[in-house]
Scaffold this active site. Sequence first.
Site, PDB file in Angstrom:
ATOM      1  N   THR A 261       0.846  -1.190   0.000  1.00 47.13           N
ATOM      2  CA  THR A 261       0.000   0.000   0.000  1.00 47.13           C
ATOM      3  C   THR A 261       0.882   1.241   0.000  1.00 47.13           C
ATOM      4  O   THR A 261       1.874   1.322   0.726  1.00 47.13           O
ATOM      5  CB  THR A 261      -0.939   0.021   1.216  1.00 47.13           C
ATOM      6  OG1 THR A 261      -1.853  -1.079   1.127  1.00 47.13           O
ATOM      7  CG2 THR A 261      -1.755   1.316   1.252  1.00 47.13           C
ATOM      8  N   PHE A 263       1.124   5.252   0.672  1.00 52.00           N
ATOM      9  CA  PHE A 263       0.529   6.327   1.454  1.00 52.00           C
ATOM     10  C   PHE A 263       1.167   7.646   1.030  1.00 52.00           C
ATOM     11  O   PHE A 263       2.333   7.674   0.623  1.00 52.00           O
ATOM     12  CB  PHE A 263       0.768   6.117   2.957  1.00 52.00           C
ATOM     13  CG  PHE A 263       0.195   4.831   3.486  1.00 52.00           C
ATOM     14  CD1 PHE A 263      -1.032   4.809   4.142  1.00 52.00           C
ATOM     15  CD2 PHE A 263       0.876   3.638   3.346  1.00 52.00           C
ATOM     16  CE1 PHE A 263      -1.565   3.629   4.630  1.00 52.00           C
ATOM     17  CE2 PHE A 263       0.354   2.437   3.831  1.00 52.00           C
ATOM     18  CZ  PHE A 263      -0.875   2.444   4.477  1.00 52.00           C
TER      19      PHE A 263
END
Length: 361
Positions: A261, A263
Amino acid sequence: MTEIIPLSELRQKIDSIDGQILKLINQRAECAIEVAKTKMAQGETGNFYRPDREALVLRRIQALNPGPLSDETAMWFFREIMSACLALEKPLEVAYLGPEGTFTQQATFKHFGHAVKDIPVATIQEIFTAVENGHYQFGVVPVENSTEGVIAHTLDQFINSPLKICGEVEIRVHQNLMGQMDDLKQITEVFSHQQSLAQCRQWLNIHLPGIPCTAVSSNAEAARLAAQNSDKAAIAGKVAAELYNLNVLEKNIEDDCKNTTRFIIIGNISPDSTGNDKTSILVSTRNESGALFNILRPFAQYQIGLSHIESRPSRQGLWEYVFFIDINGHTQDEGVRQALAVLEENVNLLKILGSYPKAVI
Protein backbone atom coordinates in the site's frame (compact mmCIF):
# COMPACT_ATOMS: atom_id res chain seq x y z
CA MET A 1 42.95 -21.57 12.64
CA THR A 2 40.90 -18.43 13.46
CA GLU A 3 41.71 -16.98 16.85
CA ILE A 4 38.75 -16.89 19.25
CA ILE A 5 38.48 -13.52 20.96
CA PRO A 6 37.53 -13.78 24.65
CA LEU A 7 33.94 -12.82 25.42
CA SER A 8 35.00 -10.29 28.06
CA GLU A 9 37.19 -8.50 25.54
CA LEU A 10 34.35 -8.37 22.99
CA ARG A 11 32.00 -6.93 25.60
CA GLN A 12 34.52 -4.24 26.51
CA LYS A 13 34.83 -3.37 22.83
CA ILE A 14 31.04 -3.16 22.47
CA ASP A 15 30.80 -0.92 25.55
CA SER A 16 33.45 1.38 24.11
CA ILE A 17 31.67 1.58 20.74
CA ASP A 18 28.33 2.24 22.48
CA GLY A 19 29.90 5.18 24.29
CA GLN A 20 31.19 6.60 21.01
CA ILE A 21 27.80 6.16 19.34
CA LEU A 22 26.02 7.90 22.21
CA LYS A 23 28.47 10.80 22.12
CA LEU A 24 28.07 11.21 18.34
CA ILE A 25 24.27 11.02 18.50
CA ASN A 26 24.21 13.80 21.07
CA GLN A 27 26.59 15.86 18.96
CA ARG A 28 24.13 15.47 16.09
CA ALA A 29 21.30 16.53 18.40
CA GLU A 30 23.24 19.65 19.39
CA CYS A 31 23.65 20.47 15.68
CA ALA A 32 19.90 20.08 15.21
CA ILE A 33 19.28 22.60 18.00
CA GLU A 34 21.67 25.03 16.30
CA VAL A 35 19.87 24.52 13.01
CA ALA A 36 16.60 25.49 14.70
CA LYS A 37 18.21 28.65 16.12
CA THR A 38 19.56 29.61 12.70
CA LYS A 39 16.19 29.05 11.01
CA MET A 40 14.38 31.14 13.62
CA ALA A 41 16.98 33.90 13.25
CA GLN A 42 16.20 33.88 9.51
CA GLY A 43 12.52 34.35 10.27
CA GLU A 44 11.21 30.79 9.98
CA THR A 45 8.48 30.13 12.54
CA GLY A 46 6.69 27.16 10.99
CA ASN A 47 7.74 23.53 11.02
CA PHE A 48 11.38 22.67 10.40
CA TYR A 49 10.71 19.35 8.68
CA ARG A 50 12.14 19.14 5.15
CA PRO A 51 11.20 15.90 3.34
CA ASP A 52 13.69 16.59 0.53
CA ARG A 53 16.58 16.92 3.01
CA GLU A 54 15.61 13.75 4.88
CA ALA A 55 15.26 11.77 1.64
CA LEU A 56 18.76 12.84 0.58
CA VAL A 57 20.18 11.80 3.98
CA LEU A 58 18.53 8.37 3.86
CA ARG A 59 19.65 7.73 0.28
CA ARG A 60 23.19 8.71 1.28
CA ILE A 61 23.09 6.26 4.19
CA GLN A 62 21.86 3.55 1.82
CA ALA A 63 24.74 4.25 -0.56
CA LEU A 64 27.35 4.32 2.23
CA ASN A 65 26.12 1.26 4.15
CA PRO A 66 28.83 -1.46 4.07
CA GLY A 67 26.81 -4.07 6.02
CA PRO A 68 26.33 -6.46 7.71
CA LEU A 69 23.21 -4.45 8.62
CA SER A 70 20.71 -4.35 5.77
CA ASP A 71 20.00 -1.03 4.05
CA GLU A 72 16.49 -1.09 5.49
CA THR A 73 17.77 -1.53 9.04
CA ALA A 74 20.47 1.13 8.68
CA MET A 75 17.94 3.64 7.33
CA TRP A 76 15.51 2.75 10.13
CA PHE A 77 18.15 3.71 12.72
CA PHE A 78 18.86 7.02 11.01
CA ARG A 79 15.17 7.73 10.52
CA GLU A 80 14.67 7.45 14.28
CA ILE A 81 17.72 9.59 15.00
CA MET A 82 16.44 12.30 12.65
CA SER A 83 12.99 12.03 14.20
CA ALA A 84 14.36 12.53 17.71
CA CYS A 85 16.58 15.41 16.63
CA LEU A 86 13.72 17.12 14.81
CA ALA A 87 11.61 16.83 17.96
CA LEU A 88 14.28 18.89 19.75
CA GLU A 89 13.84 21.62 17.13
CA LYS A 90 10.04 21.56 17.06
CA PRO A 91 7.87 18.43 17.53
CA LEU A 92 5.69 17.48 14.58
CA GLU A 93 1.98 16.77 14.95
CA VAL A 94 0.81 14.30 12.32
CA ALA A 95 -2.76 13.13 11.75
CA TYR A 96 -3.28 9.62 10.41
CA LEU A 97 -6.27 7.46 9.51
CA GLY A 98 -7.08 5.80 12.81
CA PRO A 99 -7.79 4.23 15.14
CA GLU A 100 -4.50 3.20 16.73
CA GLY A 101 -3.03 0.04 15.24
CA THR A 102 -3.80 0.68 11.55
CA PHE A 103 -1.37 0.31 8.66
CA THR A 104 -1.61 4.10 8.26
CA GLN A 105 -0.12 4.54 11.72
CA GLN A 106 2.64 2.12 10.71
CA ALA A 107 3.26 4.24 7.61
CA THR A 108 3.38 7.38 9.77
CA PHE A 109 6.13 5.95 11.95
CA LYS A 110 8.04 4.63 8.94
CA HIS A 111 8.09 8.06 7.33
CA PHE A 112 8.44 10.37 10.35
CA GLY A 113 9.91 8.11 13.04
CA HIS A 114 8.49 7.53 16.50
CA ALA A 115 9.32 10.96 17.97
CA VAL A 116 6.34 12.62 16.28
CA LYS A 117 3.03 13.23 18.00
CA ASP A 118 0.73 10.94 16.00
CA ILE A 119 -3.00 11.68 16.21
CA PRO A 120 -5.60 9.16 15.02
CA VAL A 121 -8.43 10.72 12.98
CA ALA A 122 -11.61 8.94 12.00
CA THR A 123 -11.88 9.69 8.26
CA ILE A 124 -9.76 10.78 5.31
CA GLN A 125 -11.91 13.89 4.85
CA GLU A 126 -11.37 14.90 8.49
CA ILE A 127 -7.59 14.55 8.07
CA PHE A 128 -7.65 16.95 5.11
CA THR A 129 -9.83 19.41 7.00
CA ALA A 130 -7.67 19.29 10.14
CA VAL A 131 -4.44 19.93 8.21
CA GLU A 132 -6.08 22.66 6.09
CA ASN A 133 -7.20 24.42 9.29
CA GLY A 134 -3.73 24.22 10.80
CA HIS A 135 -4.61 21.87 13.64
CA TYR A 136 -1.82 19.51 12.54
CA GLN A 137 1.21 20.10 10.35
CA PHE A 138 0.86 16.97 8.23
CA GLY A 139 -1.52 14.14 7.48
CA VAL A 140 -0.92 10.58 6.31
CA VAL A 141 -3.55 8.92 4.11
CA PRO A 142 -3.62 5.77 1.95
CA VAL A 143 -3.82 6.44 -1.78
CA GLU A 144 -3.19 3.18 -3.62
CA ASN A 145 -2.92 -0.57 -3.09
CA SER A 146 -1.03 -2.82 -5.51
CA THR A 147 -3.85 -5.39 -5.45
CA GLU A 148 -7.05 -3.37 -5.12
CA GLY A 149 -6.10 -0.11 -6.84
CA VAL A 150 -6.66 3.50 -5.77
CA ILE A 151 -8.41 4.74 -2.64
CA ALA A 152 -11.04 6.96 -4.26
CA HIS A 153 -11.84 8.93 -1.06
CA THR A 154 -8.27 10.23 -0.98
CA LEU A 155 -8.14 11.30 -4.63
CA ASP A 156 -11.52 13.03 -4.45
CA GLN A 157 -10.35 15.30 -1.61
CA PHE A 158 -7.76 16.93 -3.88
CA ILE A 159 -10.40 18.29 -6.25
CA ASN A 160 -11.16 21.11 -3.79
CA SER A 161 -8.32 20.95 -1.26
CA PRO A 162 -5.41 23.45 -1.32
CA LEU A 163 -3.08 20.95 0.36
CA LYS A 164 0.07 19.64 -1.31
CA ILE A 165 1.49 16.14 -1.49
CA CYS A 166 4.92 16.50 0.11
CA GLY A 167 6.00 12.86 0.48
CA GLU A 168 5.10 9.23 0.01
CA VAL A 169 5.77 5.99 1.84
CA GLU A 170 5.15 2.37 0.90
CA ILE A 171 4.25 -0.42 3.32
CA ARG A 172 4.38 -4.13 2.50
CA VAL A 173 1.01 -5.26 3.82
CA HIS A 174 0.86 -8.57 5.64
CA GLN A 175 -2.63 -9.57 6.73
CA ASN A 176 -3.13 -11.83 9.76
CA LEU A 177 -6.19 -13.66 11.05
CA MET A 178 -6.64 -13.08 14.77
CA GLY A 179 -9.13 -13.62 17.56
CA GLN A 180 -9.64 -14.88 21.10
CA MET A 181 -10.16 -18.46 19.95
CA ASP A 182 -7.52 -21.13 19.28
CA ASP A 183 -9.18 -22.94 16.38
CA LEU A 184 -10.58 -21.73 13.05
CA LYS A 185 -13.65 -23.93 13.60
CA GLN A 186 -14.76 -21.59 16.40
CA ILE A 187 -15.05 -18.59 14.08
CA THR A 188 -18.60 -17.48 13.19
CA GLU A 189 -17.76 -14.13 11.52
CA VAL A 190 -14.71 -12.24 10.23
CA PHE A 191 -14.30 -8.45 10.51
CA SER A 192 -11.92 -6.30 8.49
CA HIS A 193 -11.66 -3.26 6.25
CA GLN A 194 -13.15 -3.87 2.81
CA GLN A 195 -9.70 -3.56 1.17
CA SER A 196 -8.23 -6.23 3.46
CA LEU A 197 -11.15 -8.58 2.87
CA ALA A 198 -10.60 -8.20 -0.86
CA GLN A 199 -6.86 -8.84 -0.47
CA CYS A 200 -7.57 -12.14 1.36
CA ARG A 201 -10.53 -13.29 -0.74
CA GLN A 202 -8.99 -16.55 -2.01
CA TRP A 203 -7.65 -17.56 1.41
CA LEU A 204 -11.03 -16.93 3.05
CA ASN A 205 -12.87 -18.94 0.38
CA ILE A 206 -10.55 -21.91 0.89
CA HIS A 207 -10.10 -21.92 4.66
CA LEU A 208 -13.32 -20.31 5.94
CA PRO A 209 -15.95 -21.14 3.31
CA GLY A 210 -19.43 -19.89 4.16
CA ILE A 211 -18.26 -17.77 7.11
CA PRO A 212 -19.71 -14.22 6.87
CA CYS A 213 -17.15 -11.47 6.26
CA THR A 214 -18.18 -8.01 7.43
CA ALA A 215 -16.48 -4.80 6.32
CA VAL A 216 -15.78 -2.21 9.04
CA SER A 217 -14.10 1.21 9.07
CA SER A 218 -10.56 -0.07 9.71
CA ASN A 219 -8.53 -3.15 10.57
CA ALA A 220 -7.95 -1.78 14.05
CA GLU A 221 -11.71 -1.48 14.53
CA ALA A 222 -12.02 -5.11 13.38
CA ALA A 223 -9.50 -6.16 16.02
CA ARG A 224 -11.39 -4.20 18.68
CA LEU A 225 -14.63 -5.99 17.77
CA ALA A 226 -12.86 -9.37 17.84
CA ALA A 227 -11.57 -8.57 21.31
CA GLN A 228 -15.18 -8.07 22.46
CA ASN A 229 -16.57 -11.27 20.89
CA SER A 230 -15.05 -14.68 21.59
CA ASP A 231 -16.40 -16.22 18.36
CA LYS A 232 -15.50 -13.33 16.02
CA ALA A 233 -12.18 -13.00 14.21
CA ALA A 234 -10.41 -10.08 12.56
CA ILE A 235 -7.98 -9.57 9.71
CA ALA A 236 -5.37 -6.96 10.61
CA GLY A 237 -1.68 -6.31 11.14
CA LYS A 238 0.35 -7.75 14.00
CA VAL A 239 0.34 -4.40 15.79
CA ALA A 240 -3.44 -4.66 16.19
CA ALA A 241 -3.11 -8.17 17.65
CA GLU A 242 -0.67 -6.87 20.25
CA LEU A 243 -2.80 -3.81 20.98
CA TYR A 244 -5.97 -5.83 21.62
CA ASN A 245 -4.29 -8.95 23.06
CA LEU A 246 -5.53 -11.33 20.36
CA ASN A 247 -4.15 -14.66 19.21
CA VAL A 248 -2.64 -14.64 15.72
CA LEU A 249 -4.30 -17.73 14.23
CA GLU A 250 -2.81 -17.50 10.73
CA LYS A 251 -0.04 -15.24 9.43
CA ASN A 252 0.32 -13.58 6.04
CA ILE A 253 -3.00 -14.69 4.57
CA GLU A 254 -3.00 -12.07 1.79
CA ASP A 255 -3.45 -13.62 -1.67
CA ASP A 256 -0.52 -11.63 -3.10
CA CYS A 257 2.69 -11.90 -1.06
CA LYS A 258 3.93 -8.66 -2.68
CA ASN A 259 0.83 -6.75 -1.62
CA THR A 260 1.89 -3.14 -0.98
CA THR A 261 0.00 0.00 0.00
CA ARG A 262 1.22 3.46 -0.93
CA PHE A 263 0.53 6.33 1.45
CA ILE A 264 0.98 10.05 0.83
CA ILE A 265 1.97 12.85 3.17
CA ILE A 266 -0.22 15.95 2.87
CA GLY A 267 0.72 19.40 4.11
CA ASN A 268 1.41 22.98 3.10
CA ILE A 269 5.05 22.77 2.02
CA SER A 270 6.68 22.21 -1.37
CA PRO A 271 9.87 20.12 -1.17
CA ASP A 272 12.84 21.02 -3.37
CA SER A 273 14.17 18.67 -6.03
CA THR A 274 16.27 15.71 -4.86
CA GLY A 275 17.03 14.25 -8.28
CA ASN A 276 14.73 11.28 -7.68
CA ASP A 277 11.25 12.76 -7.41
CA LYS A 278 7.64 12.36 -8.44
CA THR A 279 5.06 14.98 -9.38
CA SER A 280 1.31 14.46 -9.01
CA ILE A 281 -1.12 16.54 -11.04
CA LEU A 282 -4.88 16.88 -11.51
CA VAL A 283 -6.12 17.58 -15.04
CA SER A 284 -9.58 18.46 -16.32
CA THR A 285 -10.02 18.33 -20.09
CA ARG A 286 -12.64 19.15 -22.65
CA ASN A 287 -15.08 16.37 -23.51
CA GLU A 288 -13.95 16.03 -27.11
CA SER A 289 -12.17 13.65 -29.46
CA GLY A 290 -8.44 13.34 -28.77
CA ALA A 291 -8.66 14.95 -25.32
CA LEU A 292 -6.72 12.19 -23.54
CA PHE A 293 -4.13 12.13 -26.33
CA ASN A 294 -3.57 15.87 -25.83
CA ILE A 295 -2.95 15.22 -22.13
CA LEU A 296 -0.36 12.53 -22.75
CA ARG A 297 1.41 14.06 -25.77
CA PRO A 298 3.52 16.69 -23.89
CA PHE A 299 5.02 14.01 -21.63
CA ALA A 300 6.03 11.91 -24.64
CA GLN A 301 7.40 15.04 -26.34
CA TYR A 302 9.68 15.86 -23.41
CA GLN A 303 10.40 12.21 -22.51
CA ILE A 304 8.74 12.39 -19.10
CA GLY A 305 7.75 8.99 -17.71
CA LEU A 306 4.26 8.41 -16.28
CA SER A 307 3.91 6.06 -13.32
CA HIS A 308 0.13 6.28 -12.82
CA ILE A 309 -3.03 7.70 -14.36
CA GLU A 310 -6.52 7.50 -12.88
CA SER A 311 -9.85 9.10 -13.80
CA ARG A 312 -12.49 10.24 -11.32
CA PRO A 313 -15.88 11.97 -11.74
CA SER A 314 -15.39 15.74 -11.59
CA ARG A 315 -18.68 16.29 -9.72
CA GLN A 316 -19.19 19.32 -11.96
CA GLY A 317 -21.41 17.70 -14.57
CA LEU A 318 -22.74 14.37 -15.82
CA TRP A 319 -20.00 12.20 -17.37
CA GLU A 320 -17.32 14.82 -16.79
CA TYR A 321 -14.05 13.53 -15.38
CA VAL A 322 -10.72 14.67 -13.98
CA PHE A 323 -7.48 12.77 -14.35
CA PHE A 324 -4.96 12.17 -11.58
CA ILE A 325 -1.50 11.61 -13.04
CA ASP A 326 1.85 10.77 -11.42
CA ILE A 327 4.92 11.62 -13.48
CA ASN A 328 8.63 11.12 -12.89
CA GLY A 329 10.56 14.26 -12.01
CA HIS A 330 10.09 17.57 -10.22
CA THR A 331 8.50 20.83 -11.33
CA GLN A 332 11.96 22.40 -10.89
CA ASP A 333 13.28 20.10 -13.65
CA GLU A 334 13.38 21.84 -17.02
CA GLY A 335 11.75 19.00 -18.97
CA VAL A 336 8.87 18.69 -16.50
CA ARG A 337 8.37 22.45 -16.46
CA GLN A 338 8.18 22.60 -20.26
CA ALA A 339 5.83 19.61 -20.51
CA LEU A 340 3.44 21.11 -17.96
CA ALA A 341 3.49 24.47 -19.76
CA VAL A 342 2.40 22.78 -23.01
CA LEU A 343 -0.19 20.70 -21.18
CA GLU A 344 -1.76 23.75 -19.55
CA GLU A 345 -2.49 25.23 -22.99
CA ASN A 346 -4.57 22.19 -23.98
CA VAL A 347 -6.72 21.51 -20.90
CA ASN A 348 -9.43 23.25 -18.91
CA LEU A 349 -7.60 22.89 -15.61
CA LEU A 350 -4.12 21.88 -14.50
CA LYS A 351 -3.52 21.63 -10.75
CA ILE A 352 -0.10 20.70 -9.38
CA LEU A 353 -0.78 18.51 -6.36
CA GLY A 354 2.88 18.38 -5.39
CA SER A 355 6.43 17.46 -6.31
CA TYR A 356 8.08 15.28 -3.68
CA PRO A 357 10.82 12.67 -3.12
CA LYS A 358 10.02 9.15 -4.28
CA ALA A 359 9.54 6.67 -1.46
CA VAL A 360 12.75 5.47 0.16
CA ILE A 361 12.80 1.77 1.17
